[in-house]
Design an enzyme around this catalytic site. Structure first.
Site, PDB file in Angstrom:
ATOM      1  N   TYR A   1     -22.030 -30.508  39.862  1.00  0.00           N
ATOM      2  CA  TYR A   1     -22.718 -31.150  38.744  1.00  0.00           C
ATOM      3  C   TYR A   1     -23.832 -32.090  39.208  1.00  0.00           C
ATOM      4  CZ  TYR A   1     -18.691 -29.161  36.438  1.00  0.00           C
ATOM      5  OH  TYR A   1     -17.744 -28.279  36.016  1.00  0.00           O
TER       6      TYR A   1
ATOM      7  N   GLN B   1     -37.317 -13.408  17.414  1.00  0.00           N
ATOM      8  CA  GLN B   1     -36.750 -13.642  16.076  1.00  0.00           C
ATOM      9  C   GLN B   1     -36.719 -12.320  15.305  1.00  0.00           C
ATOM     10  OE1 GLN B   1     -38.939 -13.558  13.224  1.00  0.00           O
ATOM     11  NE2 GLN B   1     -37.402 -14.141  11.730  1.00  0.00           N
TER      12      GLN B   1
ATOM     13  N   HIS C   1     -46.540 -13.242  18.775  1.00  0.00           N
ATOM     14  CA  HIS C   1     -46.975 -12.048  18.044  1.00  0.00           C
ATOM     15  C   HIS C   1     -47.500 -10.958  18.981  1.00  0.00           C
ATOM     16  CE1 HIS C   1     -48.193 -14.782  14.363  1.00  0.00           C
ATOM     17  NE2 HIS C   1     -46.924 -14.907  14.704  1.00  0.00           N
TER      18      HIS C   1
ATOM     19  N   PHE D   1     -48.029 -20.649  12.723  1.00  0.00           N
ATOM     20  CA  PHE D   1     -46.693 -21.044  12.299  1.00  0.00           C
ATOM     21  C   PHE D   1     -46.384 -22.415  12.890  1.00  0.00           C
ATOM     22  CE2 PHE D   1     -41.968 -20.863  12.637  1.00  0.00           C
ATOM     23  CZ  PHE D   1     -41.707 -20.783  11.275  1.00  0.00           C
TER      24      PHE D   1
ATOM     25  N   ARG E   1     -30.224 -21.315  27.519  1.00  0.00           N
ATOM     26  CA  ARG E   1     -29.887 -20.034  28.145  1.00  0.00           C
ATOM     27  C   ARG E   1     -29.627 -18.946  27.102  1.00  0.00           C
ATOM     28  NH1 ARG E   1     -26.530 -23.715  31.185  1.00  0.00           N
ATOM     29  NH2 ARG E   1     -24.799 -23.103  29.835  1.00  0.00           N
TER      30      ARG E   1
ATOM     31  N   ARG F   1     -29.489 -27.945  36.050  1.00  0.00           N
ATOM     32  CA  ARG F   1     -28.480 -27.607  37.056  1.00  0.00           C
ATOM     33  C   ARG F   1     -28.901 -26.382  37.858  1.00  0.00           C
ATOM     34  NH1 ARG F   1     -22.083 -26.285  35.697  1.00  0.00           N
ATOM     35  NH2 ARG F   1     -21.278 -26.708  37.792  1.00  0.00           N
TER      36      ARG F   1
ATOM     37  N   ASP G   1     -49.294 -18.954  23.219  1.00  0.00           N
ATOM     38  CA  ASP G   1     -48.253 -18.655  22.244  1.00  0.00           C
ATOM     39  C   ASP G   1     -48.389 -17.175  21.916  1.00  0.00           C
ATOM     40  OD1 ASP G   1     -46.671 -18.254  19.999  1.00  0.00           O
ATOM     41  OD2 ASP G   1     -47.108 -20.206  19.124  1.00  0.00           O
TER      42      ASP G   1
ATOM     43  N   LYS H   1     -39.805 -10.114  14.637  1.00  0.00           N
ATOM     44  CA  LYS H   1     -40.775  -9.884  15.693  1.00  0.00           C
ATOM     45  C   LYS H   1     -40.782  -8.436  16.166  1.00  0.00           C
ATOM     46  CE  LYS H   1     -42.386 -14.083  15.822  1.00  0.00           C
ATOM     47  NZ  LYS H   1     -41.634 -14.678  14.706  1.00  0.00           N
TER      48      LYS H   1
END
Length: 387
Positions: free
Chosen positions: A225, A186, A163, A89, A235, A218, A160, A189
């Site tokens: 900051y 996703q 799958h 993909f 996140r 951060r 990767d 999956k």
């Protein structure tokens, strides 16, 4: 229209129940809906890491972001090269290209559809910063050969594993093999919250750098900051994590079912003239079977697409397999190697063939009954004989 003489009413996907409902209410009622103040993401990361044999896991927004973040942690910079399989993909290459790196496609094995270690070795240059094996449909790549190659060359691996949730190599979890692994959640999956991703890491330094970069650079306790690195907001939210905790609890039993069904279906498909199922590597001791893949060697792309359409019309959730990444416009927009399509195709004959003749069925088919595996094979056989 579904064939009225065969049972093709496969289990729905995604699957959910009271555990997902309870998780969403739990996340809602804790009163904090982002990971810095809530508990669901932290708990999910700990459970996911333990399940996969990893010391550390970091939950992120998508599987593509998981790859991009992991490449950054491995030191991939603009102009560096990342070796990727040509048959995958497009996210595999785009994660590198979006960092300004050059994606270098190499060929895959004609049987397992996984990256060919010999092709990887031939592609390594002084600019190679990472090697990205893709565990196609849950079949793990040759991690023995790739591990040796990585050690000898000094080029790190990034798995990767979009799958490969729950996969094992020689009995070890996919995340216990000494290299980072990136996962996707996703909607299609093997476990899902609609979107989402995770990266597992073998050491604390990589994890801590990934945490910084996924949270705009951060630190966790920063109140003034003082952003320590460049990064982005990758996140995961608390609601997604609560669903994924329930999905993870379902995963093992679902893999058990698919592991039982695939040998039966593969044997039935292999008995149909002109059909060759995806091969297996016995060193992959647990294959979650993200897709039920098979080839129709010698057919044209047009014929393959006609077969897919006919299978869908008969009630099977069938799909044409991935197009070789170098045969997409997206690949050439940025971070492409300085060579032509024909040149890449010339060294990727297996990827060329798979782009033309490979078909896959949604993994929910493998959650069906043994009788339904026979029904699938009957439909495939009939379609090839009559369409």
């Amino acid at each position: 229209m579904t064939d009225k003489t065969l049972d093709l009413d496969f289990p729905a996907w995604p699957q959910f129940g009271q555990d997902e409902r309870d998780g969403l209410i739990r996340a809602l009622e804790q009163g904090q809906w982002w990971r810095v103040a809530g508990r669901e993401v932290d708990d999910f990361e700990r459970e996911f890491a333990e399940f996969h044999g990893a010391p550390y896991a970091l939950a992120v927004t998508t599987g593509t972001h998981a790859l991009e973040l992991a490449l950054q942690v491995l030191g991939v910079e603009p102009g560096a090269e990342v070796i990727v399989p040509a048959f995958t993909f497009i996210s595999s290459s785009q994660a590198a290209q979006r960092l300004g790196a050059v994606a270098v496609p190499v060929d895959v094995d004609a049987g397992t559809y996984c990256i060919d270690p010999a092709a990887v070795e031939a592609a390594i240059t002084a600019r190679t910063a990472a090697i990205m094996p893709v565990h196609m449909a849950g079949q793990l790549c040759d991690m023995d050969a790739l591990g040796k190659l990585s050690t000898a060359s000094g080029v790190p691996l990034l798995q990767d594993a979009a799958h490969a949730h729950g996969a094992r190599w020689r009995g070890q979890g996919v995340a216990a093999l000494g290299s980072p692994a990136a996962f996707s959640f996703q909607n299609g999956k093997l476990m899902t919250a609609g979107e989402g991703g995770a990266v597992t890491f073998p050491d604390a330094d990589q994890y801590e750098m990934a945490f910084l970069r996924h949270s705009c650079g951060r630190p966790r306790t920063d109140r003034t900051y003082r952003h320590q690195t460049s990064g982005s907001n990758f996140r995961m939210n608390e609601f997604s994590a609560s669903v994924l905790r329930a999905q993870l609890a379902r995963l093992d039993s679902q893999i058990d079912t698919r592991e039982q069904r695939w040998p039966l279906l593969a044997g039935l498909l292999a008995g149909i003239p002109g059909v060759v199922p995806q091969a297996t590597d016995d060193r992959c001791t647990r294959n979650p079977h993200y897709m039920a893949m098979f080839r129709l060697p010698g057919v044209t792309e047009q014929r393959r697409n006609q077969v897919v359409d006919a299978l869908i019309a008969r009630g099977l959730p069938a799909f044409a397999a991935f197009r070789a990444i170098y045969r997409t416009n997206a690949f050439w927009e940025t971070g492409a190697p300085d060579e032509s399509v024909d040149a890449i195709a010339g060294r990727c004959p297996n990827s060329e063939a798979l782009s033309t003749d490979c078909v896959w069925l949604h993994h929910r088919t493998l959650l069906g009954s043994e009788q339904q595996m026979h029904a699938i094979a009957e439909v495939v056989s009939d379609v090839l004989a009559t369409s």
